[in-house]
Scaffold this active site. Structure first.
Site, PDB file in Angstrom:
ATOM      1  N   TRP A 330     -18.846  16.376 -11.308  1.00 27.56           N
ATOM      2  CA  TRP A 330     -19.149  17.195 -10.137  1.00 27.56           C
ATOM      3  C   TRP A 330     -20.656  17.221  -9.850  1.00 27.56           C
ATOM      4  O   TRP A 330     -21.130  18.081  -9.137  1.00 27.56           O
ATOM      5  CB  TRP A 330     -18.637  18.618 -10.351  1.00 27.56           C
ATOM      6  CG  TRP A 330     -17.151  18.715 -10.305  1.00 27.56           C
ATOM      7  CD1 TRP A 330     -16.378  19.044  -9.229  1.00 27.56           C
ATOM      8  CD2 TRP A 330     -16.215  18.473 -11.377  1.00 27.56           C
ATOM      9  NE1 TRP A 330     -15.045  19.027  -9.549  1.00 27.56           N
ATOM     10  CE2 TRP A 330     -14.908  18.684 -10.870  1.00 27.56           C
ATOM     11  CE3 TRP A 330     -16.362  18.110 -12.717  1.00 27.56           C
ATOM     12  CZ2 TRP A 330     -13.763  18.539 -11.647  1.00 27.56           C
ATOM     13  CZ3 TRP A 330     -15.226  17.956 -13.496  1.00 27.56           C
ATOM     14  CH2 TRP A 330     -13.934  18.174 -12.962  1.00 27.56           C
ATOM     15  N   CYS A 365     -10.903  17.383  -8.599  1.00 33.89           N
ATOM     16  CA  CYS A 365      -9.586  18.017  -8.714  1.00 33.89           C
ATOM     17  C   CYS A 365      -8.490  17.267  -7.968  1.00 33.89           C
ATOM     18  O   CYS A 365      -7.385  17.106  -8.474  1.00 33.89           O
ATOM     19  CB  CYS A 365      -9.657  19.472  -8.276  1.00 33.89           C
ATOM     20  SG  CYS A 365      -9.965  19.727  -6.514  1.00 33.89           S
ATOM     21  N   HIS A 424      -9.120  24.116  -4.406  1.00 34.31           N
ATOM     22  CA  HIS A 424      -8.804  23.506  -5.699  1.00 34.31           C
ATOM     23  C   HIS A 424      -7.392  22.957  -5.626  1.00 34.31           C
ATOM     24  O   HIS A 424      -6.492  23.607  -5.075  1.00 34.31           O
ATOM     25  CB  HIS A 424      -8.935  24.508  -6.837  1.00 34.31           C
ATOM     26  CG  HIS A 424      -8.598  23.921  -8.180  1.00 34.31           C
ATOM     27  ND1 HIS A 424      -9.175  22.758  -8.645  1.00 34.31           N
ATOM     28  CD2 HIS A 424      -7.734  24.310  -9.151  1.00 34.31           C
ATOM     29  CE1 HIS A 424      -8.696  22.469  -9.832  1.00 34.31           C
ATOM     30  NE2 HIS A 424      -7.816  23.395 -10.158  1.00 34.31           N
ATOM     31  N   ASP A 447      -1.967  22.045 -14.136  1.00 32.34           N
ATOM     32  CA  ASP A 447      -3.291  21.636 -13.664  1.00 32.34           C
ATOM     33  C   ASP A 447      -3.935  20.725 -14.706  1.00 32.34           C
ATOM     34  O   ASP A 447      -4.078  21.105 -15.869  1.00 32.34           O
ATOM     35  CB  ASP A 447      -4.166  22.872 -13.446  1.00 32.34           C
ATOM     36  CG  ASP A 447      -5.410  22.581 -12.624  1.00 32.34           C
ATOM     37  OD1 ASP A 447      -5.757  21.396 -12.465  1.00 32.34           O
ATOM     38  OD2 ASP A 447      -6.038  23.542 -12.145  1.00 32.34           O
ATOM     39  N   TYR A 609     -17.857  21.465  -3.397  1.00 29.84           N
ATOM     40  CA  TYR A 609     -16.593  22.112  -3.046  1.00 29.84           C
ATOM     41  C   TYR A 609     -16.144  23.105  -4.104  1.00 29.84           C
ATOM     42  O   TYR A 609     -15.274  23.954  -3.856  1.00 29.84           O
ATOM     43  CB  TYR A 609     -15.503  21.061  -2.807  1.00 29.84           C
ATOM     44  CG  TYR A 609     -14.799  20.579  -4.047  1.00 29.84           C
ATOM     45  CD1 TYR A 609     -13.620  21.167  -4.479  1.00 29.84           C
ATOM     46  CD2 TYR A 609     -15.310  19.525  -4.807  1.00 29.84           C
ATOM     47  CE1 TYR A 609     -12.970  20.724  -5.612  1.00 29.84           C
ATOM     48  CE2 TYR A 609     -14.659  19.078  -5.934  1.00 29.84           C
ATOM     49  CZ  TYR A 609     -13.496  19.672  -6.335  1.00 29.84           C
ATOM     50  OH  TYR A 609     -12.861  19.231  -7.457  1.00 29.84           O
TER      51      TYR A 609
END
Length: 776
Positions: A330, A365, A424, A447, A609
């Site tokens: 990220w 993600c 997400h 997840d 984000y």
């Protein structure tokens, strides 16, 4: 003969004749393909003859080949029925009837099953459903004299005690939910046999063998046929007895069979679909999925349990713990890998991982979710990617989100460990939950993005959505974390000049907005927010929040507030494109009976984000008097030049506002996400597209910027049409319309999807997807 040399079967056998223990058998290859190891003989006593040449292999001392040419019998006269019936039954060939079986098992789309995609098609079937094979022998099979046994083996050390070594004889009945086989039809030397697998069968690649047992004069010989190819056995959502059964034909077509879809991104006020090629049937994706199960270290006794399998898969898709599929990044720096925005689908990621056995760089993600959807659908678990907008990331398990401001009204990022992601993406999988009380089956949230550890590992779920909705967080797995993502309260804290901290606002309706997935069989968004929580502000929703917080450590006084006779609302402009100026607008309404003096601050910064602020763009302060019963607004103009060099991957900005009413000490703070739109991509495609015939696709869009787009390229992908390709493009000048074309050649019939993404240094991820119908 050479002691200690022989053909290794990996199957120790023993017999007792009368009171004599006869020990272990001797093994020989049987008639078959001389270039593989499909046939062998396991014998006891004098050597069963081997009438054909064979290879020898190192074997344990108990399994050895003994070939004595003097013991070979003379040729059998097949014209003599009596002599023919005494001839040893040998398997000449086995036909897996791949085209017929895969069509019946909804696996015919797998490339590895299709003769025109691979020179060696494989059989892929689903558990709990029979499939037919055709066996050809050297003579007619006689069930009164010939003892035929089918053998299935899984793993490196198959054992009957682990149910990874399964043997069964031909029978006239189909025993429900058990391994078995029966003769469907016999035509001279050919048998058509129907094989049954239980709905709890381990999901794996199974080796297949056939044993012909011959007993005579206290001698036993087992003639073994080893098929060179495995049988892939998957979960079966079409089978009522399977844990992943789903009684919805449209759902099956979408959540198991659809190779293309949409993953939603942006902000809850500006939702954009991102085309994604799941490609679960392409190339060696299924082999990669089986490889992941092999390295998972899951015990075999849970390899058929969807709950255990999916929990492990959420760990294997990310890299931190076990060198899984994807490395998360990220930072904005992707120099030694691929930018997450550049991926158009899961196939190239899984292919690279399977080829290199190393984690692939990089993912965020939606990439983690897309890959997990692919793996689940390939294995037969109904799955979909789900996007939660304004998604909370609770770092301390309090099931609330604390946001801090400094005395000047700026967000205090040093203290903001909790965060609100603009969006997400995670997954839902469909299964029953035998490990939970009744009523908690159905869609389960999982997840694979590595955010927080669970039991010391970066995995998450499965969590029952029923339990999440009701705030029942004591059930496995990871309910508190997922509940906070969709229904936490945001608590705003302002640091005073004396260093103390004051809670001035609790926002109860700002987390978990427009939870989205793709509608089955339609390129439209489905809002599933009410499957995660009751409507905001209702008694049921507040009860769920309080129930979820019963085991938390939240302070009881955080909901106390002072006078609030001035109303504030931060307004966003709609449809602002990259390259345009925009206003940040704070609407102020004085609902009291006295005039109010207000001072405050508006600020804008670029952001990732995930909600992490990047670079400050602009800040304005204001001081204003608002008359009783009147409304006014404060505006801050943000020009393109203010943000042009500071935008991050998804063109997102963070807008913050703080205002204080002087007379009442009322304080208002808020934080909003704002996304700039990118230009639209247009595709032109012929009206008729035929299999095997090339066709052209024209791509165009207009550069909205006052600067050139450099380092331009197209990413193109389409299941059954074309594998992922990258096409470098020329520089696009300011305000210029870009037009180019490329050629595709369809490999498969039916409804297909083309995904095209344009990337450049200045603008990334301008995408479009279009359906096409391929005919003969």
């Amino acid at each position: 003969m050479q002691p200690g040399r022989g053909f290794l079967t990996g199957v120790p056998l023993e017999w007792n004749f009368g009171n004599r223990h006869m020990g272990r058998p001797i093994v020989h290859p049987q008639n078959g393909d001389r270039n593989d190891d499909r046939h062998c003989i396991i014998g006891y006593g004098s050597d069963p003859y081997d009438d054909f040449s064979h290879h020898t292999y190192i074997a344990p001392p108990s399994l050895v080949i003994q070939r004595d040419p003097a013991q070979r019998p003379s040729n059998v006269n097949n014209n003599d029925p009596n002599k023919a019936s005494n001839e040893i039954l040998k398997v000449e060939s086995v036909n897996f009837n791949i085209e017929e079986n895969t069509r019946a098992h909804h696996t015919s789309e797998f490339d590895i099953t299709e003769a025109y995609e691979t020179p060696n098609p494989q059989l892929v079937v689903r558990r709990g459903q029979s499939f037919d094979i055709t066996i050809t022998f050297n003579r007619p099979y006689d069930k009164s004299k010939d003892d035929l046994r089918l053998v299935f083996l899984a793993g490196n050390e198959p054992l009957p005690s682990k149910q990874t070594h399964v043997e069964f004889v031909l029978s006239d009945v189909d025993l429900p939910k058990q391994w078995g086989a029966k003769v469907v039809r016999q035509d001279r030397s050919t048998l058509r046999v129907s094989i049954f697998t239980p709905p709890t069968c381990y999901v794996a690649k199974w080796k297949f063998k056939i044993d012909v047992v011959k007993k005579a004069d206290q001698k036993t010989a087992i003639y073994r046929y080893n098929h060179r190819d495995p049988i892939y056995i998957l979960f079966n959502p079409w089978c009522k007895d399977d844990q992943v059964y789903i009684d919805d034909p449209r759902g099956l077509r979408e959540y198991v069979l659809n190779e293309a879809g949409r993953i939603y991104a942006g902000t809850y006020k500006n939702i954009n679909p991102k085309p994604w090629i799941f490609g679960q049937f392409q190339d060696n994706v299924l082999d990669c999925c089986m490889f992941l199960l092999e390295i998972s270290e899951l015990n075999w006794n849970v390899r058929g349990n969807a709950v255990n399998v999916i929990r492990k898969l959420t760990a294997l898709v990310n890299a931190p713990d076990d060198g899984g599929v994807l490395v998360g990044n990220w930072s904005g720096n992707y120099k030694d890998g691929t930018s997450p925005i550049s991926w158009t689908g899961s196939v190239p990621i899984l292919e690279e991982f399977y080829r290199t056995k190393m984690p692939v760089k990089f993912g965020q993600c939606w990439v983690f979710s897309g890959v997990l959807t692919t793996i689940c659908r390939a294995l037969g678990i109904p799955a979909r990617s789900v996007t939660n907008f304004a998604s909370a990331h609770d770092t301390d398990g309090s099931v609330s989100i604390d946001i801090h401001f400094d005395p000047s009204g700026e967000a205090d990022e040093r203290r903001n460990a909790d965060s609100i992601w603009n969006f997400h993406v995670w997954n839902e999988v469909w299964m029953s939950r035998p490990d939970l009380p009744q009523g908690y089956g159905g869609w389960q949230a999982v997840d694979s993005t590595p955010q927080e550890t669970s039991d010391g590992v970066y995995c998450c779920g499965p969590a029952s959505m029923t339990a999440i909705k009701n705030g029942e967080l004591g059930l496995p797995y990871d309910g508190p974390f997922i509940f906070a993502e969709v229904n936490a309260d945001k608590i705003y804290w302002v640091t005073q000049f004396d260093g103390s901290m004051k809670n001035n606002y609790v926002e109860k309706k700002s987390v978990g907005k427009n939870i989205s997935t793709k509608l089955p069989l339609r390129d439209e968004r489905e809002d599933i927010t009410t499957e995660y929580k009751y409507p905001e502000g209702t008694e049921e929703e507040r009860t769920a929040v309080l129930r979820a917080n019963q085991t938390g450590s939240s302070r009881h006084d955080i909901y106390k507030t002072g006078a609030t006779d001035v109303e504030f609302n931060l307004v966003q402009q709609d449809d602002v494109f990259v390259g345009e100026d925009f206003d940040v607008i704070l609407m102020i309404t004085n609902k009291g009976k006295k005039d109010r003096d207000i001072h405050g601050r508006l600020a804008a910064s670029t952001m990732y984000y995930t909600g992490v602020a990047a670079d400050r763009v602009k800040t304005d302060t204001f001081q204003i008097r608002v008359q009783a019963g009147r409304s006014t607004e404060e505006r801050m103009r943000v020009n393109y030049k203010d943000y042009s060099s500071k935008l991050k991957d998804m063109c997102m900005l963070k807008l913050t506002a703080m205002a204080k009413v002087q007379d009442t000490e009322q304080v208002f703070t808020t934080l909003e996400e704002f996304r700039l739109r990118k230009p639209d991509l247009t595709l032109k495609i012929p009206t008729e597209i035929k299999k095997g015939r090339p066709f052209d696709v024209e791509v165009s869009f207009t550069n909205p910027l006052d600067e050139s787009l450099t380092n331009c390229y197209l990413e193109v992908e389409g299941p059954g049409l074309q594998k992922r390709q990258k096409y470098p493009q020329r520089t696009v000048k300011p305000k210029q319309t870009f037009v180019t074309s490329f050629e595709m050649t369809p490999r498969k019939l039916g409804e297909r999807k083309i995904v095209v993404i344009f990337n450049s240094y200045q603008l990334e991820d301008i995408n479009f997807a279009q359906d096409v119908n391929v005919v003969n």
